[in-house]
Motif scaffolding. Sequence first.
Motif, mmCIF file in Angstrom:
data_model
loop_
_atom_site.group_PDB
_atom_site.id
_atom_site.type_symbol
_atom_site.label_atom_id
_atom_site.label_comp_id
_atom_site.label_asym_id
_atom_site.label_seq_id
_atom_site.Cartn_x
_atom_site.Cartn_y
_atom_site.Cartn_z
ATOM 1 N N TYR A 211 41.851 23.626 15.810
ATOM 2 C CA TYR A 211 41.030 22.422 15.860
ATOM 3 C C TYR A 211 40.375 22.183 14.509
ATOM 4 O O TYR A 211 40.440 23.011 13.596
ATOM 5 N N GLY A 212 39.754 21.024 14.391
ATOM 6 C CA GLY A 212 39.116 20.661 13.138
ATOM 7 C C GLY A 212 38.192 19.492 13.338
ATOM 8 O O GLY A 212 37.873 19.104 14.463
ATOM 9 N N ILE A 213 37.767 18.928 12.232
ATOM 10 C CA ILE A 213 36.960 17.704 12.252
ATOM 11 C C ILE A 213 37.641 16.672 11.376
ATOM 12 O O ILE A 213 38.008 16.956 10.227
ATOM 13 N N ALA A 214 37.853 15.493 11.932
ATOM 14 C CA ALA A 214 38.321 14.344 11.167
ATOM 15 C C ALA A 214 37.117 13.426 10.993
ATOM 16 O O ALA A 214 36.611 12.868 11.962
ATOM 17 N N ALA A 215 36.626 13.332 9.777
ATOM 18 C CA ALA A 215 35.438 12.529 9.496
ATOM 19 C C ALA A 215 35.799 11.403 8.536
ATOM 20 O O ALA A 215 36.803 11.476 7.828
ATOM 21 N N TRP A 216 34.970 10.397 8.529
ATOM 22 C CA TRP A 216 35.170 9.314 7.555
ATOM 23 C C TRP A 216 34.348 9.639 6.310
ATOM 24 O O TRP A 216 34.859 10.139 5.334
ATOM 25 N N ASN A 217 33.040 9.441 6.372
ATOM 26 C CA ASN A 217 32.209 9.732 5.208
ATOM 27 C C ASN A 217 31.369 10.997 5.355
ATOM 28 O O ASN A 217 30.733 11.424 4.395
ATOM 29 N N GLY A 218 31.345 11.586 6.542
ATOM 30 C CA GLY A 218 30.402 12.657 6.824
ATOM 31 C C GLY A 218 30.432 13.801 5.835
ATOM 32 O O GLY A 218 29.377 14.316 5.428
ATOM 33 N N PHE A 219 31.610 14.235 5.405
ATOM 34 C CA PHE A 219 31.714 15.355 4.471
ATOM 35 C C PHE A 219 31.647 14.903 3.011
ATOM 36 O O PHE A 219 31.716 15.733 2.109
ATOM 37 N N LEU A 220 31.551 13.596 2.788
ATOM 38 C CA LEU A 220 31.643 13.055 1.431
ATOM 39 C C LEU A 220 30.324 12.539 0.889
ATOM 40 O O LEU A 220 30.198 12.281 -0.306
ATOM 41 N N TYR A 221 29.342 12.355 1.754
ATOM 42 C CA TYR A 221 28.037 11.862 1.319
ATOM 43 C C TYR A 221 27.276 12.912 0.513
ATOM 44 O O TYR A 221 27.586 14.105 0.536
ATOM 45 N N GLU A 222 26.199 12.455 -0.139
ATOM 46 C CA GLU A 222 25.255 13.380 -0.754
ATOM 47 C C GLU A 222 24.495 14.120 0.349
ATOM 48 O O GLU A 222 24.360 13.637 1.469
ATOM 49 N N ALA A 223 23.994 15.296 0.026
ATOM 50 C CA ALA A 223 23.461 16.198 1.046
ATOM 51 C C ALA A 223 22.242 15.661 1.775
ATOM 52 O O ALA A 223 21.947 16.107 2.887
ATOM 53 N N ASP A 224 21.522 14.717 1.188
ATOM 54 C CA ASP A 224 20.337 14.190 1.867
ATOM 55 C C ASP A 224 20.612 12.898 2.630
ATOM 56 O O ASP A 224 19.696 12.266 3.145
ATOM 57 N N HIS A 225 21.867 12.517 2.735
ATOM 58 C CA HIS A 225 22.223 11.296 3.475
ATOM 59 C C HIS A 225 22.106 11.532 4.975
ATOM 60 O O HIS A 225 22.386 12.633 5.466
ATOM 61 N N THR A 226 21.717 10.519 5.699
ATOM 62 C CA THR A 226 21.532 10.633 7.151
ATOM 63 C C THR A 226 22.775 11.148 7.847
ATOM 64 O O THR A 226 22.692 11.936 8.793
ATOM 65 N N GLU A 227 23.960 10.738 7.392
ATOM 66 C CA GLU A 227 25.199 11.079 8.078
ATOM 67 C C GLU A 227 25.957 12.241 7.428
ATOM 68 O O GLU A 227 27.126 12.470 7.736
ATOM 69 N N TYR A 228 25.301 12.959 6.556
ATOM 70 C CA TYR A 228 25.951 14.082 5.874
ATOM 71 C C TYR A 228 26.233 15.226 6.848
ATOM 72 O O TYR A 228 25.393 15.594 7.678
ATOM 73 N N ILE A 229 27.436 15.796 6.746
ATOM 74 C CA ILE A 229 27.796 16.991 7.502
ATOM 75 C C ILE A 229 27.980 18.133 6.511
ATOM 76 O O ILE A 229 28.741 18.021 5.546
ATOM 77 N N ALA A 230 27.287 19.239 6.754
ATOM 78 C CA ALA A 230 27.412 20.421 5.900
ATOM 79 C C ALA A 230 28.559 21.286 6.404
ATOM 80 O O ALA A 230 28.500 21.831 7.506
ATOM 81 N N LEU A 231 29.600 21.410 5.604
ATOM 82 C CA LEU A 231 30.738 22.244 5.996
ATOM 83 C C LEU A 231 30.297 23.678 6.248
ATOM 84 O O LEU A 231 30.797 24.337 7.172
ATOM 85 N N SER A 232 29.366 24.173 5.463
ATOM 86 C CA SER A 232 28.901 25.551 5.639
ATOM 87 C C SER A 232 28.322 25.767 7.034
ATOM 88 O O SER A 232 28.554 26.818 7.660
ATOM 89 N N LYS A 233 27.573 24.802 7.545
ATOM 90 C CA LYS A 233 26.992 24.929 8.883
ATOM 91 C C LYS A 233 28.073 24.889 9.963
ATOM 92 O O LYS A 233 27.999 25.605 10.964
ATOM 93 N N VAL A 234 29.071 24.040 9.745
ATOM 94 C CA VAL A 234 30.154 23.927 10.716
ATOM 95 C C VAL A 234 30.957 25.225 10.765
ATOM 96 O O VAL A 234 31.324 25.708 11.846
ATOM 97 N N VAL A 235 31.233 25.804 9.598
ATOM 98 C CA VAL A 235 31.957 27.082 9.552
ATOM 99 C C VAL A 235 31.142 28.169 10.235
ATOM 100 O O VAL A 235 31.683 28.993 10.995
#
Length: 373
Positions: A211-235
């Motif tokens: 499995y995985g995550i297919a995101a649009w902008n979530g992994f691409l935003y700056e870290a303080d953006h509302t929709e930011y996803i931290a790959l480290s947290k997901v791992v």
Amino acid sequence: MLCATKEGTFSYLKKFGNYSKDFYRFNGELFFPSLGIGTYKAEPYKEDNYIINYAEAIKIALRRGINMIDTAINYRYQMSEREIAEALNEMFQEGEIKREEVIIASKAGFIPLDFPFPENPYGWIQENILNVELATKDEIVIDQHCMAPEYLRWSCEQSLRNLELETIDIFYLHNPETQLGYVDQETFYVRIEAAFKMFEELRGEGKIVSYGIAAWNGFLYEADHTEYIALSKVVEIARRVGGKDHGFKYIQSPFNLAKPHAYGYANQQTEDGMFYPLMHACASYGITYIGSSPLLQKNLFKRAFAPEVAELMNTNELSDIASALQFARSAGGICAVFGAVDPAHVIDNAVLCYLPEASAKSVNTLMKGAYAV
């Protein structure tokens, strides 16, 4: 279980010995084509969704060496998955391909409704999700997105019915950042964890392989953006839920000439405490990166490319579309997934199978100063 295998995907690529030697890539488990075919159609309410059919394009792709097929349950109200089944079943029956030669990816998260579009979509949600307790009302965000575990199980099992398969090779959580802004970060990651627990259950039952995550902008935003996803947290969540042999193995996000952040924008932290671009961070965590939207849904072509693009991509005799695809598959992702419903477009794109990927130097030259676009 019937699924893509290392042996099957290797057997498949051997049919195309005249292709460029770097067209296929190995991630330790499967041999991927550097171009995959997707079945997303923008503007789903348009009438042409009722008359198009991806089956022929899928068959042409498989005959041309493209054995990575990407879809989602919500694409065209479940019709894209059903048309993939139509194409696969015909080719299986004719002996043209085997199940273990084909990599199938689908996604869950968006509420798919059903074809034809229901007269009352809210009534469909009430009847098919809320009344049968797949989710509660507060687990559905803006009447379209849901990560409730039982809903995700239903979505996976419905996708398997649509695809007429026993197993999905890659099962993505689809654009989870849709929920950010409606739920807080803490709730968001709690929902990710619950989703991953369900995905591990589905792995154990043989319904998905990884499995995985297919995101649009979530992994691409700056870290303080509302929709930011931290790959480290997901791992970290995946390791907690699934142990060292967890099934979280794929990230899909856009990568194209206008949106090259995954290659050049250092916004994801890795275990050394430093921040790197998404592709680099994925590699450091042992996650396979797959690029989506290499043509930015054709928005790249509002004007002709500068001649330098084709020169750097070694596509001088080809179209701007070929140049864009060449860039998307040359930067480090294992595969770039393009959408095509017209078989002729698949044939045109497959010309790149014969062409070596662009060099890192050429990609870096084209990228210079572009990652903040």
